[in-house]
Each structure stands twice: as C-alpha cells, then as structure tokens.
Design an enzyme around this catalytic site. Structure first.
Site, short mmCIF file in Angstrom:
data_model
loop_
_atom_site.label_atom_id
_atom_site.label_comp_id
_atom_site.label_asym_id
_atom_site.label_seq_id
_atom_site.Cartn_x
_atom_site.Cartn_y
_atom_site.Cartn_z
N GLY A 127 47.86 19.53 -2.10
CA GLY A 127 46.85 19.87 -1.13
C GLY A 127 45.80 20.80 -1.72
N CYS A 128 44.64 20.87 -1.07
CA CYS A 128 43.53 21.67 -1.61
C CYS A 128 43.84 23.16 -1.58
CB CYS A 128 42.24 21.34 -0.87
SG CYS A 128 42.35 21.45 0.92
#
Length: 324
Positions: A134-135
């Site tokens: 995930g970012c």
C-alpha cells in the site's frame, strides 16, 4: 519483449501504469481491460497520453500473457481471479490489499509474495506473484525498516501521514470535491488504517518485539504525494543513526537519505522515496516522502516486474520529479 495485461486501467493507478509501460524498453502492452469502456480510445480517459498511446480499452482478455497487473479496488482482485484463469507462466502483480497479509497470500493455487523490494528483494526475484504494498505502508515502512533490522524499534511510534486526493481513487467522493478539499486539512481512520497490518507484519519479520504504531492519516489539499513524519524516543545519536540508514539503503536505487529537510515536490512523478532524520533531545524524527501513485503503487509494481523477469531494476523508472 514481454507482454503485459492490465485489469482496471481506467483509474489513477491504471493510468500511471500505462504511462510507465509505454516507455518501458522491454514490455509491450497486450491489452487494457475495462468492462465499461471497451472499444474506447484510452486517451479519452487518460488525456495526458494523447500522442503517446493509440490503444483502446478491450472487453476480452488474453490469458496467455507474461505479466498481469490487477489495478482493482480492495476485495475485487479475488473476485476477478475467481472468474478468470490465466496460464501458469503468467505472473500476477496485484495492487489491491487482497493478498498482502500472510494469511491471505495463497489464493486460487497461487502464492503472492509481499512486494516491498527494500525489504525482501531476493524473495521477489524468485516469486511468481506479487502483492504490491500500500502507498501509506510503503512510505512509512521505508522510514522504519533500518531501525527494525537493527532491533531498535523499542518505543511507541507516532506517525502522521498526509496524502493527496488521488489516494482516494478516481471515483468522486465528498472528501475529494474541490470546494471541500481545497484549503482544507482533515484526518480519517485514526489509529485504525488498513495499512497498519502490513507495516506490523514487516516489522515483526525483522525484530522480535512489536512496537505500538499510532498512525494518524490525513487528507491534504494537493493531488499527489504522501508526506510522513514518524517520531519516537531514541537513545542513539544522529550520526550513528544516519550511518545505519545509509548502510541499509546503499544498494537501493530508489530510496535515499537526505542531509537536508525534504519536501514533497522532490519525489512527485518519480519512483523515489526520500528520507530525512532529525534528532531533538531524546526524540528521533523520521520524514519519508513518496508519490502515492508511483512508488506507492504503479511505479513499485513496475519495479517488482523488473525484479521478477530479471530486468535491470530501474528499467522504465528513470523519472524526473516536478520540482517547480
């Protein structure tokens, strides 16, 4: 040349992925699949690709490609794989959170390895399928991994992470409306964000104890990027800590430790993560910044693809930031 397919190509991560693959020296885009935009020129959706892309979205899938990118919403990758079967040679890189945690890594006869290159590059090289991080998880972990590797995360960690509006996806929502987002700042999912699971999992793989991480995600009034500050009580001096980070990232082409304070424009439109360290009395402040759609999503997916196929890790990712 390898052939790539993209599922969910009409969103922000899909658009960035198309842009990167069009300029990759060793990849040909075989198809970009869309159930709602089939037969439409891609440039009608991704207008920045005008003059660079003559492809159309398709409504059918070639199951014999070399690599498949799943740019789907969380939970939808599993649903897609339930109804589509691909060749055993096809490597899959999933950009959702469906397969990031160890209990979820095996699905439909495939095993997905967690794709943070700075954490387990050799595992990625030998994998068949990748769960792209995930970012938020990418930016936060890169600021903590060197300390976890040395077993030095012993105190509670307080993390503020501010993301641009593209982090919410291409479908409009009340919090992405210009009149709400502009000149505004707000938090959401305080201390409960879904990326905490993969962050904790990575730290547990490097050190025995698991520190408490108090993550406060925030919505910024800008489009792209993630600006993270993590701070904790920390005994070691700044120079020793700096050397620890430098040693950890010395062979990493995209993660760099800066002697100067960092700001978000340095990494926008790049696959880089910049890190800065600051010590105040017995508190260590770690700042880490990424472009949420590139190093936090599509760029890292291309980086993982390069590792999977034995390409140079930086192929297609020599990008300059939008500094001004």
């Amino acid at each position: 040349m390898i052939k790539a397919g993209i599922i969910g190509g009409s969103g922000y991560t899909g658009g960035e992925l198309i842009r990167l693959l069009l300029n990759h020296p060793k990849v040909e885009i075989d198809f970009v699949y869309s159930t709602t935009k089939a037969d439409q020129p891609i440039v009608l959706t991704h207008e920045d690709l005008l003059g660079s892309c003559d492809l159309k979205f398709v409504g059918s899938i070639n199951t014999d490609i070399d690599v498949l990118f799943l740019c789907l919403g969380h939970g939808n990758s599993k649903k897609f794989l339930d109804t589509h079967e691909f060749s055993a040679k096809t490597k899959i890189i999933d950009l959702s959170n469906d397969f990031r945690l160890t209990p979820d890594k095996s699905y439909g006869g495939r095993t997905f390895e967690y794709g943070l290159p700075e954490l387990q590059k050799e595992t990625i090289k030998n994998a068949q399928n990748i769960a792209n991080p995930g970012c938020f998880a990418t930016a936060i972990q890169l600021g903590l991994l060197p300390l976890a590797k040395a077993g030095l995360l012993t105190e509670s960690i307080h993390t503020n992470a501010t993301t641009g509006s593209t982090g919410a996806g291409v479908v409009p929502s009340p919090s992405t409306h210009f009149s709400w987002r502009n000149d505004n700042l707000s938090w959401y999912k305080p201390f409960t964000h879904q990326h905490l699971g993969e962050i904790n999992q990575s730290i547990e793989s490097l050190q025995n104890n698991q520190p408490n991480i108090f993550l406060l995600p925030q919505r910024g009034d800008f489009a792209k990027g993630i600006f993270v500050t993590s701070y904790m009580k920390f005994e070691k001096g700044l120079e020793e800590t700096w050397n620890l980070f430098q040693d950890y990232y010395v062979m990493e082409p995209f993660t760099h430790v800066s002697t100067k304070e960092v700001h978000l424009k340095q990494v926008i439109n790049t696959n880089h993560c910049f890190i800065h360290l600051h010590k105040h009395n017995d508190v260590l402040l770690i700042t880490s910044i990424v472009d949420n759609l590139i190093k936090g999503a599509s760029g890292q997916a291309v980086q993982n693809m390069n590792l999977l196929f034995g390409f140079t890790e930086t192929d297609g990712l020599n990008l300059k930031g939008s500094y001004f």
